[in-house]
Scaffold this motif. Structure first.
Motif, mmCIF file in Angstrom:
data_model
loop_
_atom_site.group_PDB
_atom_site.id
_atom_site.type_symbol
_atom_site.label_atom_id
_atom_site.label_comp_id
_atom_site.label_asym_id
_atom_site.label_seq_id
_atom_site.Cartn_x
_atom_site.Cartn_y
_atom_site.Cartn_z
ATOM 1 N N SER A 148 3.070 -3.030 -11.853
ATOM 2 C CA SER A 148 2.372 -3.665 -11.083
ATOM 3 C C SER A 148 3.003 -3.425 -9.582
ATOM 4 C CB SER A 148 2.534 -5.263 -11.627
ATOM 5 O OG SER A 148 2.608 -5.586 -13.311
ATOM 6 N N TYR A 149 3.746 -3.186 -9.451
ATOM 7 C CA TYR A 149 4.517 -3.527 -7.681
ATOM 8 C C TYR A 149 3.741 -2.419 -7.408
ATOM 9 C CZ TYR A 149 7.348 -8.057 -8.141
ATOM 10 O OH TYR A 149 7.027 -8.847 -8.155
ATOM 11 N N PHE A 150 4.491 -1.365 -8.222
ATOM 12 C CA PHE A 150 4.289 0.694 -8.026
ATOM 13 C C PHE A 150 2.594 0.840 -7.892
ATOM 14 C CE2 PHE A 150 7.993 3.784 -9.454
ATOM 15 C CZ PHE A 150 8.538 2.855 -8.831
ATOM 16 N N ASP A 151 1.448 -0.147 -8.663
ATOM 17 C CA ASP A 151 -0.195 0.175 -8.673
ATOM 18 C C ASP A 151 -0.110 -0.782 -6.885
ATOM 19 O OD1 ASP A 151 0.466 1.699 -11.000
ATOM 20 O OD2 ASP A 151 -0.262 -0.434 -12.203
ATOM 21 N N LEU A 152 0.626 -1.982 -7.181
ATOM 22 C CA LEU A 152 0.386 -2.969 -5.962
ATOM 23 C C LEU A 152 0.574 -1.483 -4.889
ATOM 24 C CD1 LEU A 152 -1.756 -5.200 -4.580
ATOM 25 C CD2 LEU A 152 0.765 -6.186 -4.506
ATOM 26 N N ALA A 153 1.290 -1.097 -3.971
ATOM 27 C CA ALA A 153 1.713 0.035 -3.571
ATOM 28 C C ALA A 153 0.724 0.791 -2.915
ATOM 29 C CB ALA A 153 3.447 0.367 -3.775
ATOM 30 N N PHE A 154 0.358 1.237 -4.172
ATOM 31 C CA PHE A 154 -0.416 2.930 -4.124
ATOM 32 C C PHE A 154 -1.392 1.728 -3.320
ATOM 33 C CE2 PHE A 154 -4.222 4.950 -6.406
ATOM 34 C CZ PHE A 154 -3.494 6.270 -5.921
ATOM 35 N N ALA A 171 3.165 -0.888 1.450
ATOM 36 C CA ALA A 171 3.095 -0.483 0.563
ATOM 37 C C ALA A 171 4.987 -0.576 0.205
ATOM 38 C CB ALA A 171 2.562 1.134 0.558
ATOM 39 N N VAL A 172 5.112 -0.212 1.018
ATOM 40 C CA VAL A 172 6.035 -0.122 1.192
ATOM 41 C C VAL A 172 7.174 -1.150 1.368
ATOM 42 C CG1 VAL A 172 8.725 0.251 2.847
ATOM 43 C CG2 VAL A 172 7.022 1.711 3.370
ATOM 44 N N LYS A 173 6.415 -2.430 1.159
ATOM 45 C CA LYS A 173 6.678 -3.918 0.989
ATOM 46 C C LYS A 173 6.850 -4.022 -0.604
ATOM 47 C CE LYS A 173 5.709 -8.205 0.691
ATOM 48 N NZ LYS A 173 4.405 -9.663 1.873
ATOM 49 N N TYR A 174 6.186 -3.515 -1.363
ATOM 50 C CA TYR A 174 6.116 -3.828 -2.640
ATOM 51 C C TYR A 174 7.128 -2.875 -3.187
ATOM 52 C CZ TYR A 174 2.706 -7.483 -1.782
ATOM 53 O OH TYR A 174 2.165 -8.496 -1.647
ATOM 54 N N LEU A 202 12.459 -2.229 -6.650
ATOM 55 C CA LEU A 202 12.933 -1.732 -6.679
ATOM 56 C C LEU A 202 14.416 -3.105 -6.557
ATOM 57 C CD1 LEU A 202 13.940 1.188 -4.113
ATOM 58 C CD2 LEU A 202 13.590 0.929 -6.769
ATOM 59 N N LYS A 203 13.572 -3.898 -6.600
ATOM 60 C CA LYS A 203 14.069 -5.221 -6.647
ATOM 61 C C LYS A 203 14.472 -5.750 -7.573
ATOM 62 C CE LYS A 203 15.217 -10.031 -3.700
ATOM 63 N NZ LYS A 203 15.366 -10.231 -2.631
ATOM 64 N N VAL A 204 12.904 -5.499 -8.053
ATOM 65 C CA VAL A 204 12.895 -6.135 -9.846
ATOM 66 C C VAL A 204 13.327 -4.987 -11.356
ATOM 67 C CG1 VAL A 204 11.192 -6.621 -11.487
ATOM 68 C CG2 VAL A 204 10.520 -7.090 -9.656
ATOM 69 N N ASP A 205 13.601 -3.589 -10.137
ATOM 70 C CA ASP A 205 13.755 -2.743 -11.683
ATOM 71 C C ASP A 205 14.832 -2.275 -10.583
ATOM 72 O OD1 ASP A 205 14.428 -0.990 -13.765
ATOM 73 O OD2 ASP A 205 13.235 -1.011 -14.617
ATOM 74 N N ASP A 213 10.975 7.902 1.229
ATOM 75 C CA ASP A 213 12.251 7.449 2.364
ATOM 76 C C ASP A 213 12.373 6.584 3.113
ATOM 77 O OD1 ASP A 213 10.070 8.502 3.874
ATOM 78 O OD2 ASP A 213 10.576 9.082 5.429
ATOM 79 N N GLN A 214 11.178 5.641 2.839
ATOM 80 C CA GLN A 214 11.518 4.306 4.585
ATOM 81 C C GLN A 214 11.206 3.339 3.128
ATOM 82 O OE1 GLN A 214 7.574 3.934 5.416
ATOM 83 N NE2 GLN A 214 7.017 5.949 5.921
ATOM 84 N N VAL A 215 11.381 3.832 1.842
ATOM 85 C CA VAL A 215 11.908 2.158 0.878
ATOM 86 C C VAL A 215 13.681 2.052 1.027
ATOM 87 C CG1 VAL A 215 11.093 1.878 -1.922
ATOM 88 C CG2 VAL A 215 9.305 3.054 -0.522
#
Length: 165
Positions: free
Chosen positions: A117-123, A134-137, A142-145, A163-165
């Motif tokens: 869900s976070y990946f899709d929101l970031a996209f 996008a970087v925030k999500y 990564l924090k969730v998993d 590289d910003q994540v």
């Protein structure tokens, strides 16, 4: 002896009263259980119907029909897995970025422990030109998993910002 008879009588009345109290309590408990069973059955049925519509939407070519099918699914059962995400991607395909962002935001709210869900929101934020969000999500994913870093590195959608994540 009379006192003993009176005590036994009071004890008998107490036991009968207690039994009646417990019998009524058990009846209420049974009614509550039947109501819970009915509600749970309805919820499962709603969830199954929504899931069937979500799965069926993957085979619908017309974007407006797909959106209508997905909207009906998430309206009936908002927490149905992947409903909000599929709706978000349908909106992205149609070019309705804000509606897609809303759907992906709902997906995150409903499934806060699901990295996808976070990946899709970031996209979607990346599509909208919101690189910082996008970087925030992605960081939240990564924090969730924490094991999802490999997924992030392999996901070509984020090649420019990984590289910003």
């Amino acid at each position: 002896m009379s006192i003993l008879n009176v005590l036994v009588a009071f004890l008998g009345v107490f036991i009968v009263g207690f039994a009646l109290f417990e019998w009524r309590r058990l009846r209420r408990l049974r009614q509550d259980m039947e109501l819970l069973e009915e509600r749970t059955g309805k919820k499962i049925n709603d969830h199954l119907r929504a899931t069937h519509r979500i799965l069926a939407s993957y085979h619908v070519q017309d974007i407006d029909q797909r959106i209508a099918l997905l909207e009906s699914a998430v309206n009936d059962c908002p927490e149905a897995f992947n409903g909000q995400n599929a709706l978000g991607f349908a909106y992205l395909e149609k070019g309705e970025t804000q509606k897609a962002l809303d759907a992906f935001t709902n997906a995150v709210a409903l499934h806060p422990l699901e990295k996808a869900s976070y990946f899709d929101l970031a996209f979607a934020h990346l599509q909208a030109g919101n690189t910082d969000l996008a970087v925030k999500y992605l960081r939240k994913a990564l924090k969730v998993d924490p094991t999802s870093r490999a997924d992030l590195m392999a996901d070509k959608r984020f090649a420019g910002i990984v590289d910003q994540v």
